[in-house]
Design an enzyme around this catalytic site. Structure first.
Site, mmCIF file in Angstrom:
data_model
loop_
_atom_site.group_PDB
_atom_site.id
_atom_site.type_symbol
_atom_site.label_atom_id
_atom_site.label_comp_id
_atom_site.label_asym_id
_atom_site.label_seq_id
_atom_site.Cartn_x
_atom_site.Cartn_y
_atom_site.Cartn_z
ATOM 1 N N SER A 29 0.874 -1.174 0.000
ATOM 2 C CA SER A 29 0.000 0.000 0.000
ATOM 3 C C SER A 29 0.910 1.222 0.000
ATOM 4 O O SER A 29 2.139 1.081 0.047
ATOM 5 C CB SER A 29 -0.923 -0.012 1.214
ATOM 6 O OG SER A 29 -0.159 0.032 2.395
ATOM 7 N N ARG B 41 -10.686 -1.749 -9.608
ATOM 8 C CA ARG B 41 -11.177 -1.175 -10.850
ATOM 9 C C ARG B 41 -10.407 -1.792 -12.011
ATOM 10 O O ARG B 41 -9.238 -2.164 -11.849
ATOM 11 C CB ARG B 41 -10.966 0.354 -10.867
ATOM 12 C CG ARG B 41 -11.959 1.162 -10.070
ATOM 13 C CD ARG B 41 -13.340 1.207 -10.735
ATOM 14 N NE ARG B 41 -14.297 2.033 -10.002
ATOM 15 C CZ ARG B 41 -15.020 1.607 -8.979
ATOM 16 N NH1 ARG B 41 -14.900 0.366 -8.543
ATOM 17 N NH2 ARG B 41 -15.878 2.416 -8.375
ATOM 18 N N GLU C 67 -15.941 -1.445 -19.153
ATOM 19 C CA GLU C 67 -17.210 -2.105 -18.834
ATOM 20 C C GLU C 67 -18.374 -1.434 -19.549
ATOM 21 O O GLU C 67 -18.378 -0.211 -19.661
ATOM 22 C CB GLU C 67 -17.455 -2.052 -17.326
ATOM 23 C CG GLU C 67 -16.403 -2.795 -16.544
ATOM 24 C CD GLU C 67 -16.486 -2.516 -15.036
ATOM 25 O OE1 GLU C 67 -17.464 -1.885 -14.584
ATOM 26 O OE2 GLU C 67 -15.573 -2.929 -14.334
ATOM 27 N N HIS D 250 -19.020 -6.765 -12.543
ATOM 28 C CA HIS D 250 -18.919 -5.670 -11.549
ATOM 29 C C HIS D 250 -20.030 -5.785 -10.502
ATOM 30 O O HIS D 250 -20.817 -4.847 -10.295
ATOM 31 C CB HIS D 250 -18.962 -4.295 -12.242
ATOM 32 C CG HIS D 250 -18.329 -3.217 -11.397
ATOM 33 N ND1 HIS D 250 -17.568 -2.198 -11.901
ATOM 34 C CD2 HIS D 250 -18.336 -3.021 -10.054
ATOM 35 C CE1 HIS D 250 -17.147 -1.407 -10.918
ATOM 36 N NE2 HIS D 250 -17.602 -1.890 -9.794
#
Lengths: 323, 323
Positions: free
Chosen positions: A182, A240, A269, A287
């Site tokens: 991270s 994403r 998408e 999704h």
């Protein structure tokens, strides 16, 4: 509920026609206006009806652009019902001094459940096995190929926010070995930290992408990372689509550079690369990670709580910091 | 390795041609004879070659009958590589005073992983969503139907042995609420005990079947239990097909008496009721729960350890008590 005896503020709601879950919750406390684009364009509708709207609830992934905002002169608050807000022009919001909220933790458990479900589905080949049985091939050809053991797998989590932490907690119970990457080390985390994703990929069997999509994380999984993950490596993406260089990922899956993928999100998408449709080592999901009946109730309550807090000058539940 | 300088005992191995994982492990310590039925029947092969075999390793679900055993006059030990042993005529083994071992805990984590994978797959509709995307319907028709929330679900486990306990541990990390039914209350278990499956079904959203198939558990899930579980209820079966009245289950799924099912086992494998092939609320798996590459290594080691213990008069690792 707001300033003395004024009428409650007007809240504009934009949503797909079928997603009515928010309407009643918000109307309990506010005047609401639901966008209706059945006979006119959205900008035209906004110009004619929404000039006094002080809050805008966006259900789904409507691009909120500078042009769109120009039709909402009274707007102060933008309430997003997603966690990721890459569909919002943040710079434009900043220029307009808009306050933004997102779904906070409303979806975290559902997204984490989906991530683990995709991981199990890829490693144990559950949808492929289901196809094998449904086609009658089990009775015809006998045993299906073996899956891969889950227990003991080394799983690298990219983004250890609430979703990533929930994924880690679940996978610990499967005796997986957890590490993470991270922006910075989490002092409270017991897991091994990798400052870069390349070494995280090299040391793990599975990567689970749980981070938000920003300029820094765009295509964070590129060909080099996939080569580093290796031919038995698996990628799960519930973040994403833009986190992965999708064209390269398709090549890597077809060529066997990586072993498999469980994907809830895609770069364009609802378009999905057709090369994936024939592969048994991928599991595709439209999704849906965030969407269960339960999570929609959660998100409606969080949206309402943010609206009430904003118009009573109390602290917001899930504000988004715009840098 | 056995009695003084005698040659090592002869161990007979029966296995599908492709499952060679056991051969090398056992031959490290024993003389081995692998059944070859390419040119003659199994009884004939056994009569001609296996009369001195003192142990018989059965890989898979070969029915071990009195007739079959009659061709193995020197047999003392039957090593099963499965956990369930409903393919063995236990009464015949008892008459012959045979010692029996099974796979012990070799598969427990893999079976538990599969059970949780099936549960997530049914509740979150993962294989159905995968079919939706692969068929191109996402781009054509838009969003897929919502799944059901996993967190907070009440899960009743039938059979709290090592597999059931591993399922419980995993599902606790999803914040599911666990209870169980088994022959007797487990003093060491923190979960709520139900002495009968009917009340377990009534109080839970999901039933996970992890018990062995015996005369008492045959069709333990009948129509009454499914009616008690209810229209949103889900059944996961990683035990044996015979635990469920399959004909009634098919009716209950078609009529909406229960909400869904995740099935790794069936009453007449590899035959699966064709009515299930068209249902989106079921996930079908070809008796694969136990089978990962890792678990096969485990089971070979356990089989070898049982053989060595038996022929050295040491305690067996995973003996089966024949009542």
């Amino acid at each position: 509920m707001t300033e003395s005896s004024d009428p409650p503020p007007l809240v504009l709601i934009h949503r797909p026609p079928s997603l009515t879950f928010m309407d009643e919750t918000i109307s309990r406390e506010f005047r609401t206006l639901i966008t209706d684009t059945s006979s006119e364009s959205l900008p035209s509708f906004l110009s004619r009806h929404a000039s006094s709207a002080r809050a805008f609830v966006v259900v789904g992934r409507l691009p909120v652009t500078e042009e769109l905002l120009s039709h909402l002169p009274s707007l102060q608050l933008l309430v997003c019902t997603s966690v990721g807000i890459d569909h919002i022009d943040l710079a434009a919001c900043k220029r307009r001094c808009l306050v933004i909220t997102n779904a906070g933790n409303a979806f975290s458990d559902d997204v984490a459940d989906c991530a683990v479900g995709l991981l199990l589905s890829v490693l144990r080949r559950i949808p492929a096995a289901d196809r094998y049985v449904r086609s009658g091939n089990w009775a015809k050809f006998g045993d299906f190929q073996l899956g891969s053991k889950v227990s003991g797998k080394r799983v690298g989590i990219v983004g250890l926010g609430s979703i990533g932490s929930f994924v880690a907690k679940r996978l610990e119970s499967f005796d997986c070995i957890i590490s993470y990457n991270s922006r910075s080390r989490k002092q409270s985390s017991p897991y091994r930290y990798y400052p870069d994703i390349l070494s995280l990929a090299a040391d793990n069997d599975v990567l689970v992408l749980c981070c938000s999509l920003t300029d820094e994380t765009h295509h964070i999984v590129n060909r080099e990372v996939m080569e580093s993950l290796g031919k038995d490596g698996v990628i799960v993406n519930v973040g994403r689509g833009g986190l992965i260089d999708e064209k390269e990922m398709v090549k890597c899956l077809v060529e066997g550079v990586i072993g498999g993928a469980g994907l809830d999100v895609f770069e364009n998408e609802p378009a999905v690369p057709e090369e994936l449709f024939g592969l048994d080592n991928v599991v595709l999901s439209p999704h849906l990670a965030v969407a269960t009946a339960g999570s929609l109730d959660n998100v409606a309550e969080i949206a309402l709580a943010n609206l009430k807090a904003f118009f009573s000058n109390r602290p917001l539940l899930s504000p988004v910091q715009v840098d």
